[in-house]
Design a protein around this motif. Structure first.
Motif: not given
Length: 226
Positions: A51, A53, A55, A65, A67, A211
């Motif tokens: 993934s 990401i 934010k 967020r 993703t 992550s």
């Protein structure tokens, strides 16, 4: 009046831009499917998941967020605990490309610049759109034509994050996806060989990973200015 409105709008935009905290990162881990084929365990990562990401932190408790996730899904009746599935012997492999938008809520205040607030559990509430492969028709016995379809899922998840060093944080996360479809495993009621399982039970998929996230744009209200 126009000048006043423009001044207010500019002041609001400037304060918003300087007050935001941004995070970007990657997640790697495993994915698994729950449906009419194979294992019935909900958390059973057996394929690759990755993934990207982003934010935007509104405050130390709430982050908006986005993703993007790529995941491989597969299942094999040979690994099932259900005797009926073991005797049936079906299997499949599919891929998911998903975009999820939502809210990350921290149980405790989170601030990498204050040692008292550098770790917290959190929950995820999102909406997700995903693209996957489907069987459109049977061109010959046991030979199929494939297409792809975009659909929506109801995602939710839990995680735990902590500071790693400087502006980097690490997190462990589990995300569950309830879909509105019963064909992640290529189930197709119009094709005899692909008409199996419970038509009243939609498929799920799970994403489990770790992550690494980098935080930047931290304002003075979050940390002392040096």
């Amino acid at each position: 009046m126009k000048k006043i409105i423009l001044l207010i709008a500019f002041s609001w935009l400037t304060s918003t831009l300087t007050a935001q905290i941004n995070e970007i990162g990657i997640m790697v881990g495993g994915s698994n499917y729950i449906g009419d084929i194979g294992s019935e365990y909900y958390i059973n990562p057996n394929n690759f998941m990755g993934s990207l990401i982003y934010k935007w932190n509104k405050n130390p408790r709430i982050a908006f967020r986005g993703t993007f996730t790529y995941a491989v899904l597969s299942a094999n009746d040979a690994k099932a605990t259900n005797p009926e599935r073991l005797n049936r012997g079906l299997r499949f492999t599919n891929t998911i490309k998903e975009l999820a938008l939502g809210l990350e809520f921290n149980f405790f205040e989170y601030n990498l610049d204050d040692y008292k607030y550098t770790q917290t559990p959190y929950i995820l509430l999102e909406i997700a759109a995903y693209n996957y492969n489907i069987v459109t028709n049977e061109v010959a016995p046991n030979q199929y034509k494939y297409g792809n379809k975009t659909s929506f899922a109801i995602p939710f998840g839990i995680g735990y994050k902590t500071k790693l060093f400087q502006d980097f944080a690490i997190a462990v996360e589990i995300r569950a996806r309830y879909t509105f479809n019963d064909n992640l495993d290529y189930n197709n009621p119009d094709i005899n060989n692909l008409n199996f399982g419970n038509p009243n039970s939609n498929d799920w998929y799970m994403l489990t990973g770790i992550s690494l996230v980098y935080t930047f744009g931290r304002p003075a209200c979050y940390a002392p200015a040096y």
